[in-house]
Write a protein that holds these residues in place. Structure first.
Motif, PDB file in Angstrom:
ATOM      1  N   ILE A  60       0.134  57.338  40.672  1.00  0.00           N
ATOM      2  CA  ILE A  60       0.527  57.215  39.266  1.00  0.00           C
ATOM      3  C   ILE A  60       1.825  57.965  39.003  1.00  0.00           C
ATOM      4  CG2 ILE A  60      -0.141  57.885  36.919  1.00  0.00           C
ATOM      5  CD1 ILE A  60      -3.058  57.300  37.791  1.00  0.00           C
ATOM      6  N   VAL A  61       1.940  59.183  39.535  1.00  0.00           N
ATOM      7  CA  VAL A  61       3.166  59.965  39.357  1.00  0.00           C
ATOM      8  C   VAL A  61       4.357  59.240  39.982  1.00  0.00           C
ATOM      9  CG1 VAL A  61       4.315  62.125  40.012  1.00  0.00           C
ATOM     10  CG2 VAL A  61       1.983  62.166  39.132  1.00  0.00           C
ATOM     11  N   THR A  62       4.162  58.697  41.158  1.00  0.00           N
ATOM     12  CA  THR A  62       5.236  57.967  41.834  1.00  0.00           C
ATOM     13  C   THR A  62       5.693  56.773  41.016  1.00  0.00           C
ATOM     14  OG1 THR A  62       4.415  58.632  44.010  1.00  0.00           O
ATOM     15  CG2 THR A  62       5.813  56.679  43.928  1.00  0.00           C
ATOM     16  N   LEU A  63       4.732  55.972  40.555  1.00  0.00           N
ATOM     17  CA  LEU A  63       5.087  54.759  39.818  1.00  0.00           C
ATOM     18  C   LEU A  63       5.629  55.047  38.423  1.00  0.00           C
ATOM     19  CD1 LEU A  63       2.148  52.433  40.883  1.00  0.00           C
ATOM     20  CD2 LEU A  63       4.513  52.412  41.697  1.00  0.00           C
ATOM     21  N   MET A  64       5.440  56.250  37.942  1.00  0.00           N
ATOM     22  CA  MET A  64       5.979  56.626  36.642  1.00  0.00           C
ATOM     23  C   MET A  64       7.354  57.279  36.792  1.00  0.00           C
ATOM     24  SD  MET A  64       4.073  58.977  33.798  1.00  0.00           S
ATOM     25  CE  MET A  64       3.793  60.265  34.979  1.00  0.00           C
ATOM     26  N   CYS A  65       7.519  58.148  37.770  1.00  0.00           N
ATOM     27  CA  CYS A  65       8.742  58.944  37.892  1.00  0.00           C
ATOM     28  C   CYS A  65       9.928  58.170  38.463  1.00  0.00           C
ATOM     29  CB  CYS A  65       8.487  60.163  38.770  1.00  0.00           C
ATOM     30  SG  CYS A  65       7.490  61.415  37.980  1.00  0.00           S
ATOM     31  N   ILE A  66       9.701  57.344  39.451  1.00  0.00           N
ATOM     32  CA  ILE A  66      10.839  56.689  40.099  1.00  0.00           C
ATOM     33  C   ILE A  66      11.562  55.733  39.145  1.00  0.00           C
ATOM     34  CG2 ILE A  66      11.507  55.112  41.961  1.00  0.00           C
ATOM     35  CD1 ILE A  66       9.561  56.642  43.746  1.00  0.00           C
ATOM     36  N   PRO A  67      10.898  54.846  38.417  1.00  0.00           N
ATOM     37  CA  PRO A  67      11.653  53.978  37.497  1.00  0.00           C
ATOM     38  C   PRO A  67      12.302  54.745  36.340  1.00  0.00           C
ATOM     39  CG  PRO A  67       9.484  53.059  37.909  1.00  0.00           C
ATOM     40  CD  PRO A  67       9.490  54.436  38.490  1.00  0.00           C
ATOM     41  N   PHE A  68      11.582  55.693  35.734  1.00  0.00           N
ATOM     42  CA  PHE A  68      12.136  56.428  34.605  1.00  0.00           C
ATOM     43  C   PHE A  68      13.306  57.302  35.042  1.00  0.00           C
ATOM     44  CE2 PHE A  68      12.111  60.126  31.697  1.00  0.00           C
ATOM     45  CZ  PHE A  68      12.494  59.453  30.544  1.00  0.00           C
ATOM     46  N   GLY A  69      13.151  58.010  36.149  1.00  0.00           N
ATOM     47  CA  GLY A  69      14.246  58.828  36.670  1.00  0.00           C
ATOM     48  C   GLY A  69      15.428  57.985  37.084  1.00  0.00           C
ATOM     49  N   GLY A  70      15.162  56.803  37.623  1.00  0.00           N
ATOM     50  CA  GLY A  70      16.253  55.895  37.978  1.00  0.00           C
ATOM     51  C   GLY A  70      17.039  55.442  36.759  1.00  0.00           C
ATOM     52  N   MET A  71      16.342  55.197  35.655  1.00  0.00           N
ATOM     53  CA  MET A  71      17.044  54.826  34.419  1.00  0.00           C
ATOM     54  C   MET A  71      17.896  55.989  33.916  1.00  0.00           C
ATOM     55  SD  MET A  71      14.465  52.406  32.240  1.00  0.00           S
ATOM     56  CE  MET A  71      13.118  53.564  32.193  1.00  0.00           C
TER      57      MET A  71
END
Length: 92
Positions: A60-71
């Motif tokens: 869950i942390v992975t799927l939340m952090c990578i897209p948001f941090g990428g934006m």
């Protein structure tokens, strides 16, 4: 007596570019770390999801952090490039 700036370059206003880049990199790094931990220490994952409870949390942390941090990183990079272009005397 007039006060002169200490550097030869004019000071850029603090528009949040540095913070976007720092927080974006930090959040993406957290997501990548969670993905690495999921694969190595937390049991990995299968087609149906993680194999342990801690693995689910890491997923869950992975799927939340990578897209948001990428934006955030993308926005920070765009603002940095724009500020750089303005500082060189380009069009706004």
């Amino acid at each position: 007596m007039p006060v002169r700036p200490t550097s030869s370059r004019p000071s850029q206003p603090d528009d949040g570019t540095r913070q976007l880049l720092q927080w974006g990199a930090c959040i993406v790094g957290s997501g990548v770390l969670a993905a690495i931990l999921l694969q190595t220490l937390l049991g990995g994952y299968t087609r149906t999801g993680a194999t342990t409870n801690a693995g689910w949390f890491a997923l869950i942390v992975t799927l939340m952090c990578i897209p948001f941090g990428g934006m955030l990183l993308t926005l920070g990079l765009a603002k940095w490039l724009r500020n750089r272009r303005i500082a060189r005397g380009g069009k706004d």
